[in-house]
Each structure stands twice: as C-alpha cells, then as structure tokens.
Design a protein around this motif. Structure first.
Motif, short mmCIF file in Angstrom:
data_model
loop_
_atom_site.label_atom_id
_atom_site.label_comp_id
_atom_site.label_asym_id
_atom_site.label_seq_id
_atom_site.Cartn_x
_atom_site.Cartn_y
_atom_site.Cartn_z
N PHE A 56 -45.49 -33.16 0.99
CA PHE A 56 -46.13 -32.17 1.54
C PHE A 56 -47.08 -31.40 0.47
O PHE A 56 -48.19 -31.38 0.82
CB PHE A 56 -45.49 -31.32 2.52
CG PHE A 56 -46.13 -30.51 3.28
CD1 PHE A 56 -46.58 -30.62 4.80
CD2 PHE A 56 -46.70 -29.09 3.00
CE1 PHE A 56 -47.41 -29.85 5.44
CE2 PHE A 56 -47.37 -28.25 3.41
CZ PHE A 56 -47.77 -28.55 4.75
N HIS A 57 -46.26 -30.88 -0.52
CA HIS A 57 -47.25 -30.07 -1.37
C HIS A 57 -48.29 -30.83 -2.37
O HIS A 57 -49.12 -30.36 -2.65
CB HIS A 57 -46.05 -29.67 -2.31
CG HIS A 57 -45.10 -28.41 -1.77
ND1 HIS A 57 -45.75 -27.40 -1.36
CD2 HIS A 57 -43.73 -28.49 -1.85
CE1 HIS A 57 -44.88 -26.52 -0.92
NE2 HIS A 57 -43.85 -27.05 -1.06
N LYS A 59 -50.01 -32.98 -0.87
CA LYS A 59 -50.90 -33.30 0.39
C LYS A 59 -50.63 -34.94 0.74
O LYS A 59 -51.70 -35.53 1.31
CB LYS A 59 -52.49 -33.22 -0.02
CG LYS A 59 -52.49 -31.59 -0.41
CD LYS A 59 -53.86 -31.22 -0.56
CE LYS A 59 -53.96 -29.54 -0.66
NZ LYS A 59 -53.65 -28.89 0.30
N PHE A 61 -49.29 -36.20 3.42
CA PHE A 61 -48.85 -35.74 4.42
C PHE A 61 -48.10 -36.87 5.49
O PHE A 61 -47.21 -36.62 6.12
CB PHE A 61 -49.90 -35.02 5.35
CG PHE A 61 -50.67 -33.99 4.75
CD1 PHE A 61 -49.76 -32.91 4.25
CD2 PHE A 61 -51.86 -33.79 4.44
CE1 PHE A 61 -50.07 -31.85 3.84
CE2 PHE A 61 -52.11 -32.78 3.86
CZ PHE A 61 -51.52 -31.52 3.49
N ASN A 82 -41.62 -29.05 10.12
CA ASN A 82 -42.36 -29.44 9.11
C ASN A 82 -43.30 -30.67 9.35
O ASN A 82 -44.38 -30.66 9.06
CB ASN A 82 -41.51 -29.88 7.85
CG ASN A 82 -40.78 -28.64 7.13
OD1 ASN A 82 -41.20 -27.29 7.30
ND2 ASN A 82 -39.79 -29.00 6.32
N ASP A 85 -46.07 -29.34 10.95
CA ASP A 85 -47.04 -28.69 9.87
C ASP A 85 -47.90 -29.83 9.27
O ASP A 85 -49.09 -29.42 9.10
CB ASP A 85 -46.15 -27.98 8.82
CG ASP A 85 -45.45 -26.65 9.44
OD1 ASP A 85 -45.85 -26.28 10.54
OD2 ASP A 85 -44.70 -26.16 8.76
N ALA A 86 -47.28 -30.70 9.05
CA ALA A 86 -48.10 -32.03 8.50
C ALA A 86 -49.18 -32.38 9.30
O ALA A 86 -50.43 -32.78 8.99
CB ALA A 86 -47.03 -33.04 8.18
N TYR A 88 -50.65 -30.71 11.71
CA TYR A 88 -51.44 -29.45 11.55
C TYR A 88 -52.53 -29.65 10.49
O TYR A 88 -53.86 -29.64 10.48
CB TYR A 88 -50.79 -28.20 11.45
CG TYR A 88 -51.71 -26.98 11.94
CD1 TYR A 88 -52.84 -26.71 11.40
CD2 TYR A 88 -51.01 -25.92 12.47
CE1 TYR A 88 -53.51 -25.65 11.59
CE2 TYR A 88 -51.59 -24.88 12.74
CZ TYR A 88 -52.74 -24.41 12.46
OH TYR A 88 -53.67 -23.65 12.54
N GLU A 89 -52.06 -29.86 9.20
CA GLU A 89 -52.81 -30.15 8.13
C GLU A 89 -53.59 -31.33 8.02
O GLU A 89 -54.79 -31.42 7.47
CB GLU A 89 -51.90 -29.97 6.89
CG GLU A 89 -51.21 -29.02 6.46
CD GLU A 89 -51.98 -27.60 6.08
OE1 GLU A 89 -53.05 -27.99 5.54
OE2 GLU A 89 -51.67 -26.55 6.59
N GLN A 117 -46.67 -20.57 13.69
CA GLN A 117 -47.54 -21.58 13.73
C GLN A 117 -48.45 -21.95 15.06
O GLN A 117 -49.60 -22.35 14.71
CB GLN A 117 -46.85 -22.77 13.33
CG GLN A 117 -46.29 -22.72 11.72
CD GLN A 117 -47.45 -22.90 10.88
OE1 GLN A 117 -47.90 -21.64 10.19
NE2 GLN A 117 -47.92 -24.10 10.50
#
Length: 916
Positions: A56-57, A59, A61, A82, A85-86, A88-89, A117
């Motif tokens: 994730f960090h 990217k 994803f 999480n 969240d991924a 979402y990114e 979130q």
C-alpha cells in the motif's frame, strides 16, 4: 506506539523488520513468510497483513488488496478497512463504500476510522447529507476521538450548515465545559446564525456557564440578547432570560455592567410608546426585578426609580420586597446620571410620538422647553393689567420705543449679536423680516395669543444683567385670554407684576396674582409701581409707594417693589439694574428648571390625552358633517341632472317647434310654386323638350325660394332660439352660483366653483352661421320621373310633336298636368334637402346641453366622492380608535411611567416639591 495506532497508520509491518537490517521490507517479509510456511501449523495472516501495508505504501494497491483479502484472524476487520482504503486510492469509490459499510466490529477506534473514511468518501462523491449523517453518528458514539469534533465543525462551517454547527458547539460546550466551545457559541451568535433557534435552546448551556465563568456568562447572554432584539422571538427570549436570571444566585456586588445596560435599554424601549401595555405587562415586572438585582453602580438609582414608578401605576405587579429594596436604595444612593439629558430625551420621545400620530408639531411647547435649558439667562415674566404702563416700562429697559401700541402676543426679548425676530406657533415657525413685520404682529387682535415672538438683538442692559424679558399682553377680564397668557408662566424664573400708581393693587390684580400663585407657587413675584410721574405731589407719591409696598408684603412678604417713572427712565436704569440683580436668584437654577421641565412633560401628556378625546370628537363631527354634506351634494347632483334633462327637453322641443313651422311653410308653398310654372307652357312650345325646360325652371324657383325666403327666416328663428337658450343657460348658471355659494359657506372655503361651459352657445352660433350662409338645392326630378301618366304624355309628345294639328291638344294636356299634379312628394324631398345640414346639429343638442353642465356635474360628483371617502376614512379611524383605545392611551401611560421615574430620581430624591 500502540497496536491501534500502528493499524491506523498502517505501520504494523514494522514489527517484522529489524531497524538495523538494510534489506528491503518486501524481501524481509517474503523470507518471514517462507519461514512461517515451513511450520507444521503456519499462521500466515499476520505476515500477509504486514505485506499488504508495504505494498500500500509503495502504491501497489492491487497487491495489497490481494494480501488483505486472505486475512482470517483478528486483523480481518482492519484488513477489510485497509482493502477499502486501497480501492479508495484507486478511485473505485463505489467499491470502497460497499466494503466500508460491511465492516462489523466492536472496536470503537476502528468504527471511528471507518466512519471518518466514509465521511471523506461521501464528501468526494457529493453525498453531503450522508456525510452529515455519518459524522453526527460518529460524534454521538465517540466524541473524544482525536480531531473528530474539529473535523465536524470545519465541515459544517464550510457547508454553512449553521444549524448543525451550532448544535455541535452547544452540545460540546455542555459535555466538555470547555471555554473554547463557549467562545465558539459566542462567535456564532455574533455572526447572526443562531436566530432560528428557540431562546430556550441555550438555557442549559447558560446555566452551566454561570457556574464556570460569570464573565463569559454575561458575554454570551449579552450577545444572545442583542441577536434576538429585532426578531419575532424577542419577547420569548425576554421571558426565558428573565426566568433564568430569577433562578440564579445573582447580586449586584459581582458587577454586571453589560446585563445592567441591556436591562436599561430594553426597559426604555418598552416604555417609549412603541408597545401596547397588554403586550409588555407580563414581562416588565421580572425585567425590573432582575435589573434591580444586578444593576451596576451607575444604574442603581435609575433601576430603583423604574421599579417604584412602575409599581405606582401598576400596584402589586412587583413583589413588595423588591419595592422596599428600591425605596431603600434610592434614598441611600447618589445618582450621577445626566438628569437634564434624560428628561430631554423623554420630552423628545413624546414629541416624536405626537408627530408620528398626527398630534401636531407642538412648536411652541418645544420652544418653551428650549428656553428652560438656556441657563445663561434668567427669565423675567412681565405682566399686569391693560393700561398699567407695562409697555412704557419695557420700552425704557430696552432703550427704544419697540412697542408703540399694546402688546397682543407674548414676546421674549433676548440679547443677541444681531437682529433676529421669530414668530412661533404650534404649527409653524416664521422668521420676520424686521421691525415692520414685528409691529404688524403687535397690531393684531385675532389669534394673537396663539403665538410667541422671540425678539433677539444686541442690548447692553439684557446682556449685562444676563436676563431675558417675557413681555405679555395686558390682562383684561377674559378668563380665556388670561389663561392663554399664563401658559408661558412656567418658563419664568421671576414674575414682575406692573401696577398703576394711580390705582395700585386692586381686587382684580389680587385675583390675577392668586391665579399665578396657584399655577406656579415656586416662582417669586415682584412688582413695578408704574406711572409715578403722574402723581404731582412728591409726598403723595412716597405715601402711595409705602402703602402699596406694605399692602403687597402683607400678602407676599418676600416680594420687592420698584417705583418707576417714564420721565426719569434714563436716570433710573442704574436703580433698575440693582433691583433686577436683587430679585434674580441663580441658586439651584438647574434643579428649578428641571422641575419646570417635568411640569411641561406632565402637561404635555395630559394635553395629548385630551387631544385624543378631541380627535375622537372631531372624527364624530367630521362623519356627521360629511354625511350631511353627502346628502346635500347628492341632492344637488340630482337637481342638476333634472335641470339638465329639463333644459334638454325644452331646447329640443322649442327647436323642433320652429323647424316644424318651416316644414309646414315649405310643404304649403312648394306645390303652389311648382303649379305656377304652368304659365310657361305655350302652344308653340317644343313639346319634345318642354318637360326638361319645366323641370329646370322648377328647380331654379325652388332654389330661389329656399335661399331668399326660407333660409333667412330660419336663420332668424335660430338666432332667437339661441338667445332664449342663452337666457335659460344663464338662469341655470345663476342657480349653480347660488348653490356653490351655499356649499362654500358650509365648507368655509371657496372650494366649489360651478362654472358652466358657455362655449356651447358660441359653437351653436358658429355652426348656424356656417350652415345658413348659403344653400344649394340638388336638382330634383320633378317632371322627369317615370310615372305612367308622364311616360304616356312624353311618348305622345315624341310621336306627335311634329304635327302642328296636335299642339293645341298637347298644350292643354301639359298645362292641365302641371297645374293638377300632386307635388307633396317633391315638397318632402325639398324639406329633406333643406334640413339635411341641420340633422347633426339637432342630434347633438342633448350632448351639447350635457357638455354645458359637465364641469359643475363633475365637480359635484367629485365632492360626493370626497364626502363619501371622508365618511369612510373617518369612520374607519373612529372604529380603530374605539377598537384599540390603547393605541393612544398606552404610550401616554408609559410616558407617565417614565416621568414618575425621573421625578423619583430628581425632584423627590432631592427633597424638592413638584410644581403641580
């Protein structure tokens, strides 16, 4: 770092990495995964979770999602969060939302993180309502979570969702007791966004704040008070805040200047004439009670006076303990308020109210009050009987003969840098151009006492002694005149009564002095013994002076007497100056003038109450008068319409009478005229053309007859008819003149001018002149018409015209035909042609008569409408006054409350007596 913080920041993977190792985290976690996989019962979820964080960090994803989808231990809810969240990114917001909403957990931190979130996601997707809902649910569940309330506040403010922002601030202020949230509430109130909230919404927060910070409590209650002032909920707020303050342990020693000022402002706004008593009566007792409890030092006396004055007019509305405390405070506390300014404010309020309610300009009263606040001059009121020598005395002081005849108006003479003469009446202020205008005013006799004249010019005596003279008309026997003259008495600091040395201190003069003492017992009275030069013997003059002074001092021990002689006026000025200085007393002049000002205020209130009665009586009289006028005007309109109808019928009838006579004349003359044409037929006539020759001759003779005989006769008849119509019109105008004069006497004004339109006659004369100036008859087929006999006769003529033996027979036939023919049809055609130009004239007679009376009828109808409108308007005003008597009574009653309040603070508080 706690586990939850690692999970929130996605740094859980750092547990598997030695900070001293240089290898890449993915390699280290891969090696750890292989090592764990070699175990008999491997637990790979923790490593997969950590791998997902690293992906994730970096990217990656999709790799992160793959790892987190395979978590089956206690980290599964965090892994789902999480994963969302991924997505979402990756911009797959719908997928992320679906995952977020399926997460079920008892962990409040995870629940809050998921909610935050979702909140961000909803904002990005434009789902504001959903964002608000999730944020409010989060605050309810976990308000202490870091920054959650700050995030919510910022969001609500950005959206200008003030209702939710205020709700958040109030709830957090009550929950946390934090000064910052109370400051936020104050900021919202000052911003003006809290007005839609019911006043009671803030009560609990205010009670809590009172125990926390009294200064901030006063600040919040003050801004709320001001925010509600111009809202419909203002009275509800006052009720709420009054009950709140009554239930709090408040005392004035804690110093509440803001609240004290607001109570003062609110109380005075209630009693300035804008409100009916029934609307404010339930609020004022509690308002005054609280004001007295928290009044700051500057307002203790004022609040006490307000309590006492309200209790006087509305007994038992305030508790006796509060009234007793007010009495105690007002007797023990010194007041440093500007009493004069407060009283003038009250007077101005009354004047503004009176003007707004069409109760007059009251210029004379305003002028008198202006004189009261002129502390540079003492006012000496000079009066006396007519013929006492008062004018000579005034002229001697002023140094010139300003008055060559008895005074008819009250005149104030003042020193000034330049000449200025002003006449003041209740309804207007007029600047006079000079002495001639002033003298003209002095020579008046009608309505002279309705005005005051202010005469200002340089004068050494007035300036040196700092005095102004109020000269009055000589008092006669009329009680009305006496009362009008003495209306200005209270503006005086001293009265100087002029006596005639030949008959001093008569019973009539004592009667007037008694009246003056009744009206103004506090004003000193002194005397001038005038016309001393008319007493020849010096010893006699001394005796009269001594006896008069002795008699006066029996009645008025403090009075002084000055002997005046017009023959020695120059040498007497020094003595007179000493006399004026001796009677002037400037001690406590401000207090005395203040008492007079209160007197004028009370008189004004009483006079305005009387004006209300007068207005009602005037409205009743106006309705009655307008009803009477309406009846008379309606009758006049009907009379005029009847006159118009009668004139129209008479004019039409008389016109038709002489027209009919002309028609008869034509009908009788034309046949004979045509038959006489038979003489033109001869035996040797050309019978083939004789009918045409006869037809032409007949037309010529008809033309001559109509133009030379009928038209002149008709013209004369028309002129005679117009003259008779003129006489009839003049009679109608005379009738209308009498009518207008009668109505104008009732109106008291030249309002109606019922002038008829005599141009109608000019139009008639012009039209008749034009129509009778010339007449041209159109050719008529008299013998050329195709009747059977004519046809045969004409045919026979054509057949036998050439035969000479037939001429005698044709001659006889033609002659007999012309002599015996019926010419009535021809006469009718002649009449039609002759009167054709006059048809429009005849048809317009009715319209012309209507035009003649149109202006008077229009004016009368307008007067009828005005009378009807006057009845309706005045009746509506009367109905409103009767339906709402408080409209006039209540404001004046409240002005009286304010007056009593100032009396408590000033006259009574200083041990002085009122002057009424």
């Amino acid at each position: 770092m706690t586990l939850e913080k690692q999970l929130i920041q996605k740094t859980y993977h750092e547990m598997f990495i030695n900070e001293h190792e240089d290898s890449h985290p993915i390699r280290l976690l891969g090696e750890a995964f292989q090592e764990e996989a070699q175990k008999d019962v491997p637990d790979l979820s923790h490593i997969r979770f950590a791998q997902g964080e690293v992906y994730f960090h970096y990217k990656d994803f999709e790799a992160a999602i793959f790892k987190w989808e395979n978590i089956i231990n206690e980290l599964e809810p965090w892994a789902k969060k999480n994963t969302a969240d991924a997505y979402y990114e990756l911009g797959l917001l719908s997928t992320a939302e679906d995952i977020y909403t399926t997460i079920v957990t008892d962990n409040p931190t995870l629940t809050t993180e998921v909610a935050l979130q979702l909140f961000s996601l909803y904002i990005e997707r434009g789902k504001v309502d959903a964002a608000v809902k999730v944020m409010k649910k989060t605050i309810d569940a976990n308000p202490d979570y870091p920054n959650v309330t700050e995030i919510a506040r910022t969001f609500f403010e950005e959206q200008q969702d003030w209702d939710n922002a205020i709700e958040l601030a109030v709830n957090e202020a009550k929950r946390t007791e934090s000064p910052a949230w109370f400051d936020m509430i104050i900021a919202y109130v000052e911003k003006g966004v809290t007005k839609s909230f019911a006043p009671s919404y803030f009560t609990q927060a205010l009670v809590l704040l009172f125990g926390l910070d009294k200064g901030k409590f006063e600040e919040l209650i003050s801004v709320l008070w001001k925010s509600y002032q111009n809202e419909e909920s203002y009275l509800t707020w006052l009720n709420e805040v009054n009950h709140l303050l009554l239930n709090l342990d408040i005392n004035r020693e804690e110093n509440w200047p803001g609240l004290s000022g607001l109570h003062k402002e609110t109380y005075f706004s209630f009693i300035d004439g804008r409100y009916f008593i029934k609307k404010i009566q339930e609020y004022i007792p509690d308002l005054l009670t609280n004001w007295l409890r928290l009044a700051d030092q500057a307002n203790v006396v004022l609040s006490s006076a307000a309590v006492l004055s309200w209790n006087e007019l509305f007994p038992a509305s305030i508790s006796m303990s509060i009234v007793s405390e007010a009495e105690k405070l007002i007797s023990m506390t010194d007041s440093d308020i500007d009493e004069l300014d407060e009283c003038l404010t009250l007077f101005d309020s009354i004047m503004n109210w009176a003007q707004a309610h069409e109760m007059g300009e009251n210029n004379r009263l305003k002028w008198l009050v202006d004189q009261l606040i002129d502390f540079d001059n003492q006012h000496i009121f000079i009066t006396g009987l007519s013929g006492s020598g008062k004018s000579s005395f005034v002229n001697a002081i002023l140094g010139e003969n300003l008055q060559d005849s008895p005074t008819s108006s009250v005149v104030m003479f003042k020193d000034a840098d330049e000449l200025a003469i002003t006449e003041i009446t209740d309804w207007e202020i007029t600047n006079l151009s000079g002495f001639s205008d002033f003298q003209e005013r002095m020579d008046r006799r009608r309505n002279a006492l309705e005005s005051i004249i202010e005469f200002k010019r340089p004068n050494a005596f007035l300036k040196g002694n700092r005095v102004a003279f109020i000269d009055t008309p000589g008092i006669k026997g009329s009680h009305h005149d006496r009362n009008e003259i003495l209306k200005s008495l209270h503006v005086a600091d001293n009265v100087l009564f002029v006596l005639d040395a030949n008959a001093p201190f008569t019973e009539k003069e004592r009667s007037i002095l008694t009246k003056i003492q009744e009206l103004a017992p506090e004003i000193p009275i002194h005397f001038v013994l005038s016309k001393m030069d008319t007493i020849a013997d010096e010893q006699e003059a001394i005796r009269i002076f001594d006896e008069t002074r002795s008699t006066i001092q029996t009645y008025l021990p403090e009075s002084q007497v000055f002997a005046f002689s017009s023959q020695y006026e120059g040498s007497q000025l020094n003595d007179l100056q000493e006399f004026i200085r001796s009677i002037n007393n400037s001690i406590n002049i401000e207090d005395k003038r203040l008492a007079k000002l209160l007197y004028f205020i009370r008189v004004t209130i009483a006079s305005l109450l009387q004006k209300r009665v007068d207005v009602e009586n005037q409205l009743i009289e106006s309705v009655r008068w307008n009803e009477e006028m309406l009846m008379k005007l309606t009758g006049a309109v009907n009379q005029l319409k009847d006159t118009e109808s009668q004139k129209t019928k008479a004019f039409t009838k008389s016109y038709r009478a002489f027209k009919d006579a002309i028609e008869i004349d034509i009908a009788e003359t034309v046949p004979n005229l045509l038959k006489e044409c038979s003489a033109l037929i001869k035996e040797d006539s050309n019978f083939s053309k004789i009918h045409m020759e006869l037809n032409d001759e007949m037309n010529r003779r008809l033309q001559d007859f109509l133009e030379e005989q009928v038209m002149p006769k008709y013209y004369r008849l028309l002129q005679d008819w117009i003259q008779r119509c003129k006489e009839e019109f003049e009679e109608g105008q005379e009738f209308l003149n009498e009518m207008s004069e009668s109505f104008n006497q009732m109106y008291g004004d030249e309002r109606l001018k019922l002038e008829c339109d005599f141009k109608v006659l000019d139009d008639w004369r012009r039209d008749t002149d034009r129509m009778t100036s010339r007449f041209q008859l159109d050719s008529i087929n008299i013998l050329l018409r195709r009747t059977p006999s004519q046809f045969l006769l004409k045919s026979a003529g054509k057949l036998f015209g050439a035969l000479s033996q037939n001429k005698a027979m044709l001659y006889n036939k033609y002659k007999s035909f012309v002599e015996n023919e019926d010419y009535s049809e021809t006469a009718k055609l002649v009449c039609q042609q002759f009167f054709r130009p006059f048809e429009l004239f005849e048809k317009s007679l009715e319209r012309d008569v209507t035009m003649f009376f149109k202006s008077p009828l229009t004016m009368l109808n307008r007067s009828v409408e005005e009378a009807s409108a006057g009845i309706q308007t005045n009746q509506e005003m009367l109905n409103n006054m009767n339906a709402n008597p408080e409209m006039f009574r209540d404001p004046l009653t409240l002005f009286e409350v304010r007056l009593r309040q100032f009396e408590w603070m000033t006259v009574a508080g200083k041990g002085m007596q009122t002057i009424y």
